[in-house]
Design an enzyme around this catalytic site. Structure first.
Site, PDB file in Angstrom:
ATOM      1  N   ASP A 280       0.866  -1.169   0.000  1.00 63.71           N
ATOM      2  CA  ASP A 280       0.000   0.000   0.000  1.00 63.71           C
ATOM      3  C   ASP A 280       0.910   1.228   0.000  1.00 63.71           C
ATOM      4  O   ASP A 280       2.128   1.118   0.194  1.00 63.71           O
ATOM      5  CB  ASP A 280      -0.967  -0.007   1.195  1.00 63.71           C
ATOM      6  CG  ASP A 280      -2.195   0.865   0.911  1.00 63.71           C
ATOM      7  OD1 ASP A 280      -2.142   1.664  -0.048  1.00 63.71           O
ATOM      8  OD2 ASP A 280      -3.194   0.767   1.642  1.00 63.71           O
TER       9      ASP A 280
HETATM   10  C1  BGC Z   1      -5.083   3.156   0.068  1.00 62.23           C
HETATM   11  C2  BGC Z   1      -5.248   2.128  -1.030  1.00 62.23           C
HETATM   12  C3  BGC Z   1      -5.130   2.785  -2.371  1.00 62.23           C
HETATM   13  C4  BGC Z   1      -3.796   3.497  -2.437  1.00 62.23           C
HETATM   14  C5  BGC Z   1      -3.547   4.174  -3.756  1.00 62.23           C
HETATM   15  C6  BGC Z   1      -3.852   4.001  -0.108  1.00 62.23           C
HETATM   16  O1  BGC Z   1      -3.814   5.063   0.776  1.00 62.23           O
HETATM   17  O2  BGC Z   1      -5.066   2.501   1.313  1.00 62.23           O
HETATM   18  O3  BGC Z   1      -6.481   1.493  -0.898  1.00 62.23           O
HETATM   19  O4  BGC Z   1      -5.262   1.845  -3.390  1.00 62.23           O
HETATM   20  O5  BGC Z   1      -3.746   4.492  -1.426  1.00 62.23           O
HETATM   21  O6  BGC Z   1      -4.347   5.266  -3.944  1.00 62.23           O
END
Ligand code: BGC
Length: 736
Positions: A280
């Site tokens: 993530d």
């Molecule tokens: C989130 C993810 C997301 C990623 C990219 C993160 O902060 O937890 O779910 O896909 O950002 O935007």
């Protein structure tokens, strides 16, 4: 061949040939995902990185919390510019894979996943996600960071909107449907231009963030993890999901992204996942903050050794893996394995043969129709005193409430690319109906909060419709709330509406199951309309005026008050008598010896699986094809068949979701009071009846211990079949 085979290793010959030609720098490049360039210097830097083979992927987002940011740009040209450099100017010409958060819609927005799980209609969910894939790929996006399949039991958590709710079985069916919708249902489909590579997230346990506070620590027993948290990921992997995102959280003190057990052993080993794991946003470098790594180098070492293949943003791998290898701290085998995982998916999705995309104009009309259909199946009719709904189309309507003219919130969080201009407000949607049918509408304009002047309107003739709830900025990522009661001023508005003596319909717009106890007495009918996307208002009107018979069933428990949390239907049997569960009286118990609270009746406001219809159904006592079966036979693939006859006993055609629950009476572990193990949604004409059969096999009749051993034990199992989890309609089987 079915995609269920998880056969991404079929590309390993090509993958290994390419791997042999790669320098260490080029290998590390494949593990590096950059964000969108934020300025010209960064743009130039990224172009050079592509030229030098130092970038494997780009995420089209500039911040980590992109979920609540509207951005309507089309990026096809932007991708192609980078892709041209990667393919034509880099030494090995390895294409980039472009990812974007296309969560529950792209231009056409479908209901938030929590709502679409309430449709209990995986086929329809699959169709919708197919439509989403078509819209996103038409703009050149290869890869989405969806579906989010985090089971959660805490409606304070803002990200509850993104997942399928509290039940592992529903979660698994939803995960499969979404993956097949995005990727196609055949393994070769992934190479089609309109297939979107899916990413099951957030692996693992993120939905258990303590207290519902986002990014918080999680404490999950192995037993809960195996039986409740993992099933949706297992289903996603079995459906062929090509990528998985590791989560921000730790489990019991170990960050998931630093855990060889969760990723290498459990995901790749036990679940048999053959695709790649992306971190993530910045979750590799956050290990410093968590206090398990001293510096970025240690973060990179922990991440890569644990099996996180690609580093999303912040170049932790790009800056550190090479020196780790050169210093002898990291065996290059870890890097090779990660590169293999990434390349396998690049081959599987056809990028080497077809790296460029052009913008394709597509007809979105069928998608909007689908969005209306699923929104209609996702909404919950929670109350309908004296059959107030449906209203006649020539009714006089008085519309008030903070969401009567709202457009944006209907989309829900994580829908930044969704077009707001095509969203209809409740006011507009009601006007369309009443204008065409001789009814009328007066709207209390701009009634953001309860306001005395607006109450004059309640003196008009007609039925009052209140558009209530919460906006999309109090749910989604980093948007948790401490109290989920519907706001005081809205309760006040409902009270005033009720005091006018008129009938009051509450249409509740929400991203989470709000605590409705304070407002419920003042509403004669409650339609829980969620954030159902582009077609929320049309779908709500379809139900309000009877064109659609509501059929949604809640995929999550509605608590009476915040203090009720956590309350979920499949809790384990407590040590003393229960007054905290479904099925006990709606009273406060003051006698000792009860598990519950002294200050609130502990039954839920609305139980899991609940939702009313404009017709009524009768479900017969369940019958089984055999009262007993041996565990061996189950293992060999035999099933118990559970049949019921379902009759539409009302006067309208309608859909019913028949739900099958089990309860293992005596087991070596305490088992849940009820667990959903099958469902079927059927449509019946008034008076029509149908027999339906649901199978119960080896996979349904056992459970995992905390170490992941699957146990199917001999003994009696109660089987319940009904229209929500409160059902007492049961029979019994014996496993020999
Ligand atoms: C989130 C993810 C997301 C990623 C990219 C993160 O902060 O937890 O779910 O896909 O950002 O935007």
């Amino acid at each position: 061949m079915s995609i269920n085979k998880q056969n991404f290793k079929r590309f390993d010959k090509q993958v290994n040939e390419l791997l042999e030609k790669m320098t260490l720098k080029e290998k590390i490049g494949q593990l590096n995902q950059s964000s969108k360039a934020k300025n010209p210097e960064q743009q130039k830097k990224y172009e050079d990185m592509c030229r030098n083979g130092e970038m494997g992927s780009m995420i089209l987002a500039a911040t980590s919390t992109a979920g609540n940011t509207d951005e309507y740009k089309v990026y096809t040209e932007y991708y192609n510019e980078f892709q041209k450099i990667a393919v034509n100017e880099s030494r090995l010409g390895i294409p980039l894979i472009f990812g974007r958060d296309v969560i529950h819609g792209h231009r056409t927005v479908f209901p938030i996943p929590l709502a679409s799980a309430c449709a209990f209609n995986p086929e329809l969910v699959e169709k919708c996600y197919r439509a989403v894939a078509k819209e996103a790929t038409a703009e050149g996006i290869h890869w989405t960071f969806s579906p989010m399949v985090d089971l959660t039991r805490d409606p304070r958590w803002g990200r509850i909107i993104e997942g399928p709710g509290e039940d592992p079985y529903v979660g698994a069916r939803f995960a499969e449907a979404a993956v097949k919708g995005f990727q196609g249902s055949d393994e070769d489909d992934l190479a089609n231009r309109d297939s979107l590579v899916a990413c099951a997230k957030h692996y693992l346990g993120y939905g258990f963030s303590e207290g519902g506070r986002d990014y918080n620590t999680t404490d999950i027993s192995g037993y809960t993890l195996q039986n409740c948290v993992l099933p949706a990921f297992r289903a996603a992997v079995n459906a062929g999901c090509a990528t998985v995102m590791s989560s921000f959280n730790d489990i019991n003190g170990v960050p998931v992204a630093a855990s060889p057990y969760y990723i290498n052993e459990l995901l790749h080993g036990e679940l048999g996942f053959e695709g790649f794991v992306v971190s993530d946003w910045g979750s590799i470098r956050q290990m410093i903050r968590e206090g398990v790594a001293r510096d970025l180098k240690e973060c990179a070492e922990l991440g890569i050794k644990s099996g996180v293949d690609m580093d999303m943003d912040l170049s932790c791998y790009a800056d550190n893996l090479e020196s780790l290898v050169n210093e002898g701290k990291l065996d290059v085998k870890y890097i090779d394995e990660a590169v293999r995982n990434v390349l396998r998916i690049k081959f599987a999705c056809g990028l080497f043969d077809d790296p460029f995309r052009e913008f394709v104009e597509i007809d979105k009309k069928p998608h909007i129709e689908l969005a209306r259909e699923i929104a209609g199946e996702s909404m919950l009719l929670l109350k309908n005193s004296n059959n107030l709904l449906p209203l006649n189309k020539d009714e006089k309507i008085i519309l008030a409430g903070p969401f009567s003219q709202e457009r944006h919130s209907l989309k829900g969080s994580w829908s930044g690319d969704g077009e707001v201009s095509i969203i209809t407000t409740m006011e507009e949607a009601i006007t369309e109906v009443v204008d065409a049918n001789g009814g009328s509408l007066v709207t209390v304009k701009n009634d953001i909060i309860y306001n005395k002047a607006s109450l004059e309107f309640f003196k008009n003739d007609g039925v009052i419709v209140l558009a209530l709830g919460e906006g999309s900025l109090v749910s989604g990522e980093a948007n948790s709330i401490a109290e989920i009661e519907i706001s005081e001023n809205q309760v006040q508005l409902a009270k005033e509406a009720h005091a006018s003596g008129k009938k009051v319909v509450g249409v509740i717009i929400g991203g989470r199951p709000l605590a409705l106890q304070p407002i419920e007495p003042y509403l004669d009918a409650i339609l829980y309309a969620w954030h159902c996307g582009t077609e929320t208002a049309h779908a709500a009107c379809d139900i309000i005026f009877g064109d659609v018979n509501p059929s949604g069933k809640s995929s999550v428990t509605f608590v009476k008050s915040t203090g009720h949390i956590p309350l979920y239907y499949n809790e384990l049997l407590p040590a003393k008598k229960i007054n905290s569960y479904y099925g006990t009286e709606n009273v406060i118990r003051t006698t000792p010896g009860f598990s519950g609270y002294l200050d609130i009746p502990a039954v839920p406001m609305y139980p899991f699986g609940f939702g009313l219809s404009y017709t009524t159904f009768e479900i017969s006592a369940p019958k089984v094809n055999t009262p007993s079966i041996t565990v061996e036979k189950l293992k060999e693939g035999e099933c118990i068949e559970v049949s019921v006859t379902v009759k539409n006993t009302g006067t309208r055609k309608g859909k019913e979701t028949v739900q099958l629950y089990i309860h293992d009476i005596i087991a070596s572990y305490i088992r849940p009071q009820k667990e959903l193990k099958g469902f079927k949604k059927i449509e019946l004409e008034a008076g029509e009846e149908k027999e339906i059969t649901l199978p119960l096999g080896y996979d349904e009749l056992g459970f995992f211990d905390e170490r992941g051993n699957y146990l199917v034990e001999q003994g009696d199992i109660e089987i319940f079949v009904g229209d929500d989890c409160m059902t007492k309609n049961k029979t019994k089987i014996t496993l020999l």
